[in-house]
Design a protein around this motif. Structure first.
Motif, PDB file in Angstrom:
ATOM      1  N   LEU A  94       8.162  27.299 107.542  1.00 25.85           N
ATOM      2  CA  LEU A  94       8.654  27.674 108.870  1.00 25.85           C
ATOM      3  C   LEU A  94      10.139  27.359 109.031  1.00 25.85           C
ATOM      4  CD1 LEU A  94       5.715  26.567 111.213  1.00 25.85           C
ATOM      5  CD2 LEU A  94       6.374  28.893 110.593  1.00 25.85           C
ATOM      6  N   GLU A  95      10.573  26.243 108.463  1.00 28.66           N
ATOM      7  CA  GLU A  95      11.988  25.879 108.581  1.00 28.66           C
ATOM      8  C   GLU A  95      12.873  26.877 107.840  1.00 28.66           C
ATOM      9  OE1 GLU A  95      13.012  23.498 110.616  1.00 28.66           O
ATOM     10  OE2 GLU A  95      15.061  24.134 110.180  1.00 28.66           O
ATOM     11  N   VAL A  96      12.458  27.314 106.662  1.00 31.85           N
ATOM     12  CA  VAL A  96      13.225  28.319 105.914  1.00 31.85           C
ATOM     13  C   VAL A  96      13.257  29.625 106.692  1.00 31.85           C
ATOM     14  CG1 VAL A  96      13.360  29.679 103.798  1.00 31.85           C
ATOM     15  CG2 VAL A  96      12.708  27.272 103.677  1.00 31.85           C
ATOM     16  N   ALA A  97      12.102  30.011 107.277  1.00 28.94           N
ATOM     17  CA  ALA A  97      12.024  31.266 108.030  1.00 28.94           C
ATOM     18  C   ALA A  97      12.948  31.231 109.248  1.00 28.94           C
ATOM     19  CB  ALA A  97      10.587  31.522 108.464  1.00 28.94           C
ATOM     20  N   VAL A 113       1.575  36.357  96.875  1.00 30.07           N
ATOM     21  CA  VAL A 113       2.469  37.266  97.595  1.00 30.07           C
ATOM     22  C   VAL A 113       3.887  36.681  97.575  1.00 30.07           C
ATOM     23  CG1 VAL A 113       0.700  38.176  99.149  1.00 30.07           C
ATOM     24  CG2 VAL A 113       1.979  36.125  99.809  1.00 30.07           C
ATOM     25  N   VAL A 114       4.880  37.554  97.840  1.00 29.29           N
ATOM     26  CA  VAL A 114       6.264  37.113  97.993  1.00 29.29           C
ATOM     27  C   VAL A 114       6.517  36.940  99.483  1.00 29.29           C
ATOM     28  CG1 VAL A 114       8.685  37.706  97.670  1.00 29.29           C
ATOM     29  CG2 VAL A 114       7.002  38.286  95.903  1.00 29.29           C
ATOM     30  N   LEU A 115       7.000  35.769  99.887  1.00 33.65           N
ATOM     31  CA  LEU A 115       7.184  35.466 101.297  1.00 33.65           C
ATOM     32  C   LEU A 115       8.582  35.763 101.807  1.00 33.65           C
ATOM     33  CD1 LEU A 115       5.275  32.065 101.481  1.00 33.65           C
ATOM     34  CD2 LEU A 115       4.431  34.351 102.038  1.00 33.65           C
ATOM     35  N   PHE A 116       9.584  35.702 100.909  1.00 33.92           N
ATOM     36  CA  PHE A 116      10.973  35.895 101.333  1.00 33.92           C
ATOM     37  C   PHE A 116      11.687  36.903 100.447  1.00 33.92           C
ATOM     38  CE2 PHE A 116      11.289  32.726 104.543  1.00 33.92           C
ATOM     39  CZ  PHE A 116      10.447  31.692 104.167  1.00 33.92           C
ATOM     40  N   ASP A 117      12.488  37.750 101.084  1.00 28.95           N
ATOM     41  CA  ASP A 117      13.395  38.636 100.372  1.00 28.95           C
ATOM     42  C   ASP A 117      14.691  37.851 100.161  1.00 28.95           C
ATOM     43  OD1 ASP A 117      14.922  41.889 101.119  1.00 28.95           O
ATOM     44  OD2 ASP A 117      15.083  40.528  99.403  1.00 28.95           O
ATOM     45  N   LEU A 168      12.133  37.278 105.869  1.00 34.42           N
ATOM     46  CA  LEU A 168      10.693  37.334 105.656  1.00 34.42           C
ATOM     47  C   LEU A 168      10.279  38.725 105.177  1.00 34.42           C
ATOM     48  CD1 LEU A 168       9.429  35.453 108.837  1.00 34.42           C
ATOM     49  CD2 LEU A 168       9.120  34.687 106.481  1.00 34.42           C
ATOM     50  N   THR A 169       9.392  38.762 104.199  1.00 26.50           N
ATOM     51  CA  THR A 169       8.755  40.015 103.814  1.00 26.50           C
ATOM     52  C   THR A 169       7.648  40.310 104.818  1.00 26.50           C
ATOM     53  OG1 THR A 169       7.146  38.882 102.429  1.00 26.50           O
ATOM     54  CG2 THR A 169       9.234  39.532 101.384  1.00 26.50           C
TER      55      THR A 169
END
Length: 302
Positions: free
Chosen positions: A10-13, A45-49, A57-58
């Motif tokens: 969540l912090e990265v997002a 799954v990939v969570l971040f572009d 976020l993907t």
């Protein structure tokens, strides 16, 4: 995957940066990168572009983000409630105060509260009332002081100031000898206002338009003392609360009653209806409500 993984995700997002997220969490960037990769490997799954300057976020990341927020929030509420039971009156408060409110009403409150509860730390954030309200709504602040009315569907509140705005003019101004002035009489004046993130900015503009004119704004500031000094320098007129006007030098600035209409200045402490309030926050509310009500009662007898 545990709750810590979700907190890091969540912090990265929110920050859109592994570096900023690592700094906010006080860990190294490789640690947080490794943790995000482990979540992606576990879920497949990939969570971040990661191709742009900011990580985004993907579509899969968006799904996880929407589900992770209430999970982490529930865990934090649980931790906070357990902390109350274990630590009682220890805690940390984040309180938002508009600049002209803090100096006038809260030094005594905060000092008395700290004397009684020395283990409760208080973080004061000075911002305009509109920003304070937004930050209480999004959870950045626990409590805040705003100008009423507020969003009754979102916030609980208690009111502690019920005043009106007064007109400030230079002693040489043609209106200076008057005891009161109707708002429409100010249609040709140069106004000095608070900035747009202050509730009074919108309130004054709206009342002027209702009175039949759009005010000519020549200066905007976030500091009431700077606004009064500009009036003292004969750069324009201003509208400030009665509490502030009592602090001004009458030899340098004249204050007059504003009528037709009067513009109210009602202050309240707000907190979110749907968020957990720590013991420290609940006690601060009780303590502050009691102290401010006694102060208001004493002033009414003067």
């Amino acid at each position: 995957m545990d709750i810590r993984h979700l907190q890091y995700f969540l912090e990265v997002a929110r920050s859109k940066s592994f570096t900023k997220a690592a700094q906010a969490l006080h860990i190294t960037q490789p640690t947080i990168s490794k943790m995000i990769k482990s979540i992606e490997a576990e879920l497949g799954v990939v969570l971040f572009d990661r191709s742009g300057k900011q990580v985004e976020l993907t579509d899969a990341g968006q799904v996880i983000f929407s589900q992770a927020q209430p999970i982490v929030s529930a865990f934090e509420h649980l931790s906070a409630e357990l902390g109350d039971l274990m630590n009682l009156k220890r805690g940390h408060l984040r309180i938002g105060l508009p600049p002209m409110v803090g100096a006038s009403f809260f030094p005594r409150v905060i000092g008395s509260f700290h004397e009684k509860y020395p283990d409760v730390t208080i973080q004061l954030v000075e911002d305009g009332a509109k920003k304070v309200e937004a930050d209480v709504e999004n959870g950045t602040l626990d409590l805040g002081v705003v100008v009423l009315p507020t969003k009754s569907e979102i916030f609980h509140h208690f009111s502690f100031v019920n005043e009106k705005l007064r007109l400030l003019v230079h002693p040489s101004h043609p209106l200076a000898g008057r005891s009161q002035v109707a708002l429409p009489e100010l249609s040709g004046e140069s106004f000095i206002l608070f900035r747009e993130d202050f509730a009074l900015h919108d309130r004054i503009l709206a009342e002027c338009i209702r009175a039949g004119f759009g005010p000519r704004v020549v200066y905007e500031s976030s500091q009431w003392d700077f606004i009064s000094e500009m009036v003292a320098a004969n750069l324009g007129i201003a509208l400030l609360p009665e509490t502030i006007c009592r602090e001004l030098d009458e030899a340098r600035v004249c204050t007059l009653r504003l009528v037709d209409p009067e513009i109210p200045w009602h202050l309240a402490v707000i907190w979110h209806k749907d968020r957990y309030l720590s013991f420290a926050a609940r006690e601060w509310l009780r303590f502050t409500r009691d102290l401010l009500s006694r102060k208001r009662g004493a002033r009414a007898k003067e």
